[in-house]
Design a protein around this motif. Structure first.
Motif, mmCIF file in Angstrom:
data_model
loop_
_atom_site.group_PDB
_atom_site.id
_atom_site.type_symbol
_atom_site.label_atom_id
_atom_site.label_comp_id
_atom_site.label_asym_id
_atom_site.label_seq_id
_atom_site.Cartn_x
_atom_site.Cartn_y
_atom_site.Cartn_z
ATOM 1 N N GLN A 99 26.888 123.261 44.504
ATOM 2 C CA GLN A 99 27.892 123.389 45.571
ATOM 3 C C GLN A 99 29.223 122.764 45.141
ATOM 4 N N LEU A 100 29.164 121.558 44.578
ATOM 5 C CA LEU A 100 30.383 120.866 44.169
ATOM 6 C C LEU A 100 31.106 121.608 43.048
ATOM 7 N N GLU A 101 30.354 122.051 42.075
ATOM 8 C CA GLU A 101 30.969 122.754 40.944
ATOM 9 C C GLU A 101 31.535 124.110 41.364
ATOM 10 N N THR A 102 30.854 124.786 42.253
ATOM 11 C CA THR A 102 31.354 126.074 42.739
ATOM 12 C C THR A 102 32.649 125.872 43.519
ATOM 13 N N ALA A 103 32.677 124.842 44.373
ATOM 14 C CA ALA A 103 33.896 124.555 45.134
ATOM 15 C C ALA A 103 35.045 124.181 44.201
ATOM 16 N N ALA A 104 34.778 123.350 43.199
ATOM 17 C CA ALA A 104 35.811 122.956 42.239
ATOM 18 C C ALA A 104 36.283 124.163 41.430
ATOM 19 N N HIS A 105 35.351 125.011 41.083
ATOM 20 C CA HIS A 105 35.664 126.220 40.322
ATOM 21 C C HIS A 105 36.591 127.122 41.130
ATOM 22 N N GLN A 106 36.281 127.292 42.396
ATOM 23 C CA GLN A 106 37.106 128.153 43.265
ATOM 24 C C GLN A 106 38.470 127.516 43.516
ATOM 25 N N ALA A 107 38.508 126.203 43.677
ATOM 26 C CA ALA A 107 39.771 125.510 43.926
ATOM 27 C C ALA A 107 40.705 125.581 42.722
ATOM 28 N N SER A 108 40.140 125.653 41.528
ATOM 29 C CA SER A 108 40.967 125.698 40.322
ATOM 30 C C SER A 108 41.384 127.121 39.956
ATOM 31 N N GLY A 109 41.095 128.051 40.821
ATOM 32 C CA GLY A 109 41.505 129.423 40.556
ATOM 33 C C GLY A 109 40.423 130.265 39.925
ATOM 34 N N GLY A 110 39.217 129.744 39.875
ATOM 35 C CA GLY A 110 38.090 130.554 39.398
ATOM 36 C C GLY A 110 38.088 130.801 37.916
ATOM 37 N N GLY A 111 38.321 129.786 37.109
ATOM 38 C CA GLY A 111 38.306 129.906 35.643
ATOM 39 C C GLY A 111 37.065 130.584 35.099
ATOM 40 N N ASP A 112 36.488 130.000 34.090
ATOM 41 C CA ASP A 112 35.371 130.580 33.366
ATOM 42 C C ASP A 112 34.044 130.355 34.109
#
Length: 193
Positions: free
Chosen positions: A93-106
């Motif tokens: 959950q945390l990594e997915t949220a961070a991933h989405q917040a950063s613009g959805g990188g790799d």
């Protein structure tokens, strides 16, 4: 680490929890809280998050004591599995949220990070779930840097028995990276790990 507990203790503890004995939950917490917190911290690398996972796991055990099946393993093993499942799900959950917040990188990098944390949690789960003689042999050989002869002497077993325990313990640990994580995520999350 808590001492191995006999199956009889596990069944009695489950019965006490099912009757709603708060003292049973306290006893269970005293015995396994450090295990749960340690596993959660290993996955999340965050003490506050590990504290939350610890509360969630014991809350789940309190509300669902009948989910534990002594035929499937020890209470300790079940609680360790719950801790791993909760922690890995929280990391996802945390990594997915961070991933989405950063613009959805790799997305591949995100999944790799989750897989690595899951494998580390699985290795911890395997170690905490294995029989005490195997854990003791691995501890002596790998954390205290003893060879198999010294391990045998420290454990009071033959050298052949020490090698057998080490071999079996390592075989179990090797499955942490090769086997997919089993089970599903904690109730209410709707995702498999």
């Amino acid at each position: 680490m808590a001492k191995d507990t006999p199956p009889r203790w596990d069944r009695r503890m489950q019965q006490r929890l099912a009757r709603g004995e708060a003292a049973a939950l306290g006893e269970l917490y005293d015995r396994f809280a450090s295990l749960v917190h340690g596993l959660a911290h290993r996955v999340l690398d965050d003490s506050e998050a590990a504290d939350r996972i610890t509360r969630e796991v014991f809350g789940y055990v309190w509300e669902n004591p009948d989910v534990f099946d002594p035929r499937q393993g020890s209470m300790r093993s079940w609680i360790a599995k719950l801790a791993r499942l909760h922690a890995v799900n929280r990391l996802r959950q945390l990594e997915t949220a961070a991933h989405q917040a950063s613009g959805g990188g790799d997305a591949e990098e995100l999944e790799q990070k989750i897989r690595e944390a899951s494998a580390a949690a699985r290795a911890d789960y395997i170690v905490t779930s294995m029989p005490a003689p195997l854990r003791a042999a691995l501890d002596l050989a790998y954390f205290q840097r003893r060879d198999y002869r010294q391990t045998a002497a420290d454990l009071g077993v033959t050298e052949d028995e020490a090698r057998r325990r080490l071999r079996l313990g390592l075989q179990l640990l090797s499955s942490a990276n090769t086997r997919p994580l089993e089970g599903s995520s904690p109730p209410g999350t709707g995702r498999s790990l």
